[in-house]
Design a protein around this motif. Structure first.
Motif, short mmCIF file in Angstrom:
data_model
loop_
_atom_site.label_atom_id
_atom_site.label_comp_id
_atom_site.label_asym_id
_atom_site.label_seq_id
_atom_site.Cartn_x
_atom_site.Cartn_y
_atom_site.Cartn_z
N PRO A 187 32.10 25.69 -105.62
CA PRO A 187 31.87 25.76 -104.17
C PRO A 187 31.72 27.18 -103.65
O PRO A 187 31.19 27.39 -102.56
CB PRO A 187 33.12 25.10 -103.58
N VAL A 188 32.21 28.15 -104.42
CA VAL A 188 32.11 29.55 -104.02
C VAL A 188 30.78 30.15 -104.47
O VAL A 188 30.07 30.81 -103.71
CB VAL A 188 33.27 30.38 -104.61
N ALA A 189 30.41 29.91 -105.73
CA ALA A 189 29.22 30.55 -106.31
C ALA A 189 27.91 29.87 -105.89
O ALA A 189 26.92 30.55 -105.64
CB ALA A 189 29.34 30.57 -107.82
N ASP A 190 27.90 28.55 -105.82
CA ASP A 190 26.65 27.85 -105.52
C ASP A 190 26.01 28.29 -104.20
O ASP A 190 24.80 28.53 -104.15
CB ASP A 190 26.88 26.34 -105.52
N PRO A 191 26.79 28.40 -103.11
CA PRO A 191 26.17 28.86 -101.86
C PRO A 191 25.61 30.28 -101.95
O PRO A 191 24.58 30.58 -101.33
CB PRO A 191 27.33 28.80 -100.85
N LEU A 192 26.26 31.14 -102.75
CA LEU A 192 25.77 32.51 -102.89
C LEU A 192 24.42 32.54 -103.61
O LEU A 192 23.55 33.36 -103.29
CB LEU A 192 26.79 33.36 -103.65
N LEU A 193 24.23 31.64 -104.56
CA LEU A 193 22.94 31.57 -105.25
C LEU A 193 21.82 31.14 -104.30
O LEU A 193 20.66 31.53 -104.46
CB LEU A 193 23.01 30.61 -106.44
N LYS A 194 22.18 30.35 -103.29
CA LYS A 194 21.18 29.91 -102.31
C LYS A 194 20.93 30.97 -101.23
O LYS A 194 19.81 31.13 -100.75
CB LYS A 194 21.65 28.61 -101.66
N GLU A 195 22.00 31.68 -100.86
CA GLU A 195 21.91 32.60 -99.74
C GLU A 195 21.35 33.97 -100.12
O GLU A 195 20.71 34.63 -99.30
CB GLU A 195 23.30 32.78 -99.10
N VAL A 196 21.59 34.40 -101.35
CA VAL A 196 21.15 35.73 -101.79
C VAL A 196 19.94 35.57 -102.71
O VAL A 196 20.05 35.04 -103.81
CB VAL A 196 22.29 36.48 -102.53
N ALA A 197 18.79 36.03 -102.23
CA ALA A 197 17.54 35.82 -102.95
C ALA A 197 17.59 36.36 -104.37
O ALA A 197 17.11 35.71 -105.31
CB ALA A 197 16.39 36.44 -102.18
N ASP A 198 18.15 37.54 -104.54
CA ASP A 198 18.24 38.15 -105.88
C ASP A 198 19.04 37.27 -106.84
O ASP A 198 18.69 37.15 -108.02
CB ASP A 198 18.89 39.53 -105.80
N PHE A 199 20.11 36.67 -106.33
CA PHE A 199 20.94 35.83 -107.18
C PHE A 199 20.17 34.59 -107.62
O PHE A 199 20.17 34.21 -108.80
CB PHE A 199 22.22 35.41 -106.46
N GLY A 200 19.52 33.94 -106.68
CA GLY A 200 18.77 32.73 -107.00
C GLY A 200 17.66 32.97 -107.99
O GLY A 200 17.33 32.10 -108.82
N ALA A 201 17.08 34.18 -107.94
CA ALA A 201 15.96 34.50 -108.83
C ALA A 201 16.41 34.90 -110.23
O ALA A 201 15.65 34.74 -111.19
CB ALA A 201 15.14 35.63 -108.21
N THR A 202 17.61 35.41 -110.36
CA THR A 202 18.04 35.98 -111.64
C THR A 202 19.20 35.23 -112.31
O THR A 202 19.53 35.51 -113.46
CB THR A 202 18.48 37.45 -111.46
N ILE A 203 19.83 34.28 -111.59
CA ILE A 203 21.02 33.60 -112.12
C ILE A 203 20.80 32.09 -112.14
O ILE A 203 20.21 31.53 -111.20
CB ILE A 203 22.26 33.92 -111.26
#
Length: 260
Positions: A187-203
């Motif tokens: 619940p902590v990491a999943d929203p960050l992958l959606k909210e931070v473009a760099d994270f979603g693209a690389t993780i």
């Protein structure tokens, strides 16, 4: 973080006006790191919601205190705190406090929720996890300090990085390729992958969770010995709160849909 913040309750005392004045306030601690959706700074998190509903059902005064995780556990063991909210089961923690159920055999029906820890890897990494072993590791796996996942990884012979506490900073390291991956609460990491473009693209999140376990309200031995019947009533009040329509509505308002 200032010393005053460590010593004073951050979440206000959740008091029911009809609670008996003769009973001492129940002081439960949890980690001092904001952890969506359980611990939140700008609005009521699910720990606070559950405690408020439990206080009403048990006719009790409950106070939640933000503390560093290791200090929280130490204060429960010494009796400074009456309990810890959101602790998974470990055999050695039976020395710290009492789980609901038989001695050192938690009753999973009295859990607070199921905690899930997926493995998040850099898309360029060869890191893999099949549910039993880590494969293709070339760089460390980042884990928040004090989390059980670090011990498990070390027992497997994996390299571990425990230098960062904040999930954002940990995912930044994954994104930059400084580590192969990270183990974080979903619940902590999943929203960050959606909210931070760099994270979603690389993780990416691997399909099999590294850990998945029930968590509990663990009560200090001192408070349990003083009134075991009352402790059992508090545990039951938390279960009733977890299953209540009010709690499910609070989950929905936070867009949190994982099963308890």
């Amino acid at each position: 973080m200032s010393l005053s913040r460590l010593l004073l309750p951050i979440v206000c005392c959740l008091t029911l006006s009809g609670a008996s004045a003769a009973e001492a306030t129940w002081r439960f601690c949890h980690e001092d790191n904001e952890t969506y959706p359980w611990i939140m700074k700008d609005r009521e998190g699910l720990y606070a919601t559950m405690a408020k509903l439990a206080a009403k059902r048990a006719d009790a005064r409950i106070e939640l205190v933000w503390l560093p995780w290791k200090r929280c556990l130490a204060d429960v063991k010494s009796g400074i705190m009456d309990g810890v909210v959101g602790a998974g089961f470990l055999q050695e923690r039976c020395e710290i406090g009492v789980y609901p159920g038989e001695p050192c055999k938690p009753d999973t029906t009295q859990r607070l929720y199921i905690d899930r820890f997926p493995l998040y890897r850099n898309r360029a990494s060869t890191l893999g996890w099949d549910g039993q072993k880590v494969m293709g590791q070339r760089k460390p796996i980042a884990v928040q300090p004090g989390f059980v996942a670090a011990r498990m990884l070390k027992q497997m012979g994996a390299q571990v990085d425990e230098t960062d506490k904040e999930p954002y900073q940990i995912l930044r390291k994954v994104s930059a390729g400084m580590v192969d991956g990270a183990i974080l609460q979903a619940p902590v990491a999943d929203p960050l992958l959606k909210e931070v473009a760099d994270f979603g693209a690389t993780i990416e999140r691997l399909p099999i969770s590294f850990q998945e376990y029930p968590t509990y309200l663990v009560v200090s031995h001192q408070r349990y010995k003083a009134d075991p019947k009352r402790v059992k009533a508090i545990w039951q009040a938390f279960v009733q709160a977890r299953d209540s329509n009010e709690y499910q509505a609070a989950k929905a308002s936070l867009n949190y849909n994982e099963a308890d």
